[in-house]
Write a protein that holds these residues in place. Structure first.
Motif, PDB file in Angstrom:
ATOM      1  N   UNK B  19       0.973  -1.311   0.136  1.00 35.60           N
ATOM      2  CA  UNK B  19       0.053  -0.072  -0.146  1.00 35.60           C
ATOM      3  C   UNK B  19       0.814   1.230  -0.025  1.00 35.60           C
ATOM      4  N   UNK B  20       0.311   2.412  -0.441  1.00 33.00           N
ATOM      5  CA  UNK B  20       1.062   3.768  -0.258  1.00 33.00           C
ATOM      6  C   UNK B  20       0.163   4.625   0.651  1.00 33.00           C
ATOM      7  N   UNK B  21       0.837   5.752   1.229  1.00 36.60           N
ATOM      8  CA  UNK B  21       0.346   6.592   1.796  1.00 36.60           C
ATOM      9  C   UNK B  21       0.852   7.781   1.016  1.00 36.60           C
ATOM     10  N   UNK B  22       0.065   8.995   0.771  1.00 33.87           N
ATOM     11  CA  UNK B  22       0.074  10.126  -0.022  1.00 33.87           C
ATOM     12  C   UNK B  22       0.086  11.241   1.068  1.00 33.87           C
ATOM     13  N   UNK B  23       1.062  12.303   0.685  1.00 34.56           N
ATOM     14  CA  UNK B  23       0.973  13.562   1.290  1.00 34.56           C
ATOM     15  C   UNK B  23       1.183  14.633   0.588  1.00 34.56           C
ATOM     16  N   UNK B  24       0.521  15.921   0.582  1.00 33.75           N
ATOM     17  CA  UNK B  24       0.349  16.939  -0.304  1.00 33.75           C
ATOM     18  C   UNK B  24       0.438  18.147   0.431  1.00 33.75           C
ATOM     19  N   UNK B  25       1.356  19.160  -0.237  1.00 32.17           N
ATOM     20  CA  UNK B  25       1.190  20.426   0.393  1.00 32.17           C
ATOM     21  C   UNK B  25       1.426  21.474  -0.649  1.00 32.17           C
ATOM     22  N   UNK B  31      10.822  21.305   1.795  1.00 39.10           N
ATOM     23  CA  UNK B  31      11.581  20.104   2.880  1.00 39.10           C
ATOM     24  C   UNK B  31      10.095  19.613   3.211  1.00 39.10           C
ATOM     25  N   UNK B  32      10.237  17.989   3.226  1.00 37.52           N
ATOM     26  CA  UNK B  32       8.934  17.345   3.510  1.00 37.52           C
ATOM     27  C   UNK B  32       9.400  16.075   4.373  1.00 37.52           C
ATOM     28  N   UNK B  33       8.762  15.872   5.365  1.00 36.77           N
ATOM     29  CA  UNK B  33       9.073  14.783   6.369  1.00 36.77           C
ATOM     30  C   UNK B  33       8.142  13.710   6.504  1.00 36.77           C
ATOM     31  N   UNK B  45      11.168  10.645  13.697  1.00 37.59           N
ATOM     32  CA  UNK B  45      11.447  11.076  12.644  1.00 37.59           C
ATOM     33  C   UNK B  45      11.765   9.802  11.842  1.00 37.59           C
ATOM     34  N   UNK B  46      11.119   9.767  10.541  1.00 35.01           N
ATOM     35  CA  UNK B  46      11.819   8.884   9.682  1.00 35.01           C
ATOM     36  C   UNK B  46      12.662   9.008   8.522  1.00 35.01           C
ATOM     37  N   UNK B  47      11.790  10.185   7.716  1.00 37.50           N
ATOM     38  CA  UNK B  47      12.695  10.564   6.519  1.00 37.50           C
ATOM     39  C   UNK B  47      12.483  12.087   6.309  1.00 37.50           C
ATOM     40  N   UNK B  48      13.608  12.442   5.954  1.00 40.40           N
ATOM     41  CA  UNK B  48      13.525  14.054   5.560  1.00 40.40           C
ATOM     42  C   UNK B  48      13.806  14.071   3.886  1.00 40.40           C
ATOM     43  N   UNK B  49      12.970  14.818   3.147  1.00 40.40           N
ATOM     44  CA  UNK B  49      13.347  15.171   1.747  1.00 40.40           C
ATOM     45  C   UNK B  49      13.609  16.677   1.650  1.00 40.40           C
ATOM     46  N   UNK B  73       4.374  16.718  -3.317  1.00 38.04           N
ATOM     47  CA  UNK B  73       3.961  15.499  -3.103  1.00 38.04           C
ATOM     48  C   UNK B  73       5.169  14.471  -2.461  1.00 38.04           C
ATOM     49  N   UNK B  74       4.565  13.898  -1.578  1.00 36.14           N
ATOM     50  CA  UNK B  74       5.410  12.836  -0.860  1.00 36.14           C
ATOM     51  C   UNK B  74       4.582  11.601  -0.682  1.00 36.14           C
TER      52      UNK B  74
END
Lengths: 115, 115
Positions: B19-25, B31-33, B45-49, B73-74
């Motif tokens: 499955x996938x989780x989606x995030x949008x701003x 920077x997205x986390x 904290x898991x990941x930082x882009x 998008x993340x």
């Protein structure tokens, strides 16, 4: 090492009374301090932050926080609590001497406001 | 507007599912986390882009795979998860990844249950 302490797991206040949620920090450089609130099954909502300047910071929903460098504290306050303020509160810090952007969170304090 | 959106709100999956989780701003943040949060605990904290490139991976198991298709998008791809991975997964964004004073804004989270 940088750290944040929230010494109280739970704070109980009566509606209309002032509330304080405590936070102390430890960093090697300049502290950048944040407060977030989390309602059940929701994400974290930003309340306020201290960067520099005036030690009294005003934020959302009538909250304010006082930065005290000598006591390394950043306590969250509100003059008159509402039942709707009942939630989980997190203090967080970034260390100005550390590269990167990781927020160091305290363990959280549950605020319960009774009517 | 300081809104970060996440879909789905709830997800139940078996240990063999993908499955996938989606995030949008749409705040122009670069920077997205991804954070993982267990009940009544602070976010981890898991990941930082940063500028669409992975800049921090906090030793997260490979069954979690992040992706940043563009600056708004993340995604978090999930495969072969374990029941202990059940948690609230929070996405956040900030103006930049290196800015100590930048506020992180959080989405409402995806409540993940692994059976």
């Amino acid at each position: 090492a940088q750290s944040v302490a929230q010494p109280e797991d739970q704070v109980n206040v009566a509606e209309g009374n002032p509330l304080t949620v405590k936070c102390t920090y430890s960093v090697s450089g300049n502290p950048y301090l944040f407060w977030y609130v989390q309602y059940p099954n929701r994400g974290l909502q930003f309340l306020l932050k201290y960067i520099t300047g005036d030690n009294l910071v005003k934020g959302s929903y009538g909250f304010e926080a006082e930065f005290n460098k000598s006591q390394t504290s950043f306590h969250l306050k509100k003059p008159s609590a509402l039942v709707s303020d009942s939630a989980l509160y997190f203090c967080a810090v970034r260390d100005g001497n550390q590269a990167g952007t990781a927020l160091i969170f305290g363990k959280g304090t549950t605020l319960s406001v009774s009517s | 507007d300081t809104e970060v959106t996440q879909t789905p709100k709830h997800l139940v999956m078996g240990m063999t599912n993908k499955k996938s989780l989606k995030c949008e701003q749409h705040m122009g943040h670069r920077a997205m986390y991804w954070y993982k949060q267990k009940a009544k605990k602070p976010p981890e904290l898991m990941f930082v882009y940063s500028y669409e490139k992975l800049s921090i991976n906090e030793s997260v198991p490979s069954r979690f795979s992040p992706e940043c298709p563009n600056s708004s998008l993340l995604n978090l791809h999930l495969h072969a998860l374990q029941p202990e991975d059940s948690a609230l997964y929070l996405c956040a964004s900030s103006l930049s990844a290196g800015g100590h004073t930048d506020t992180q804004y959080f989405g409402p989270g995806t409540r993940l249950t692994v059976l």
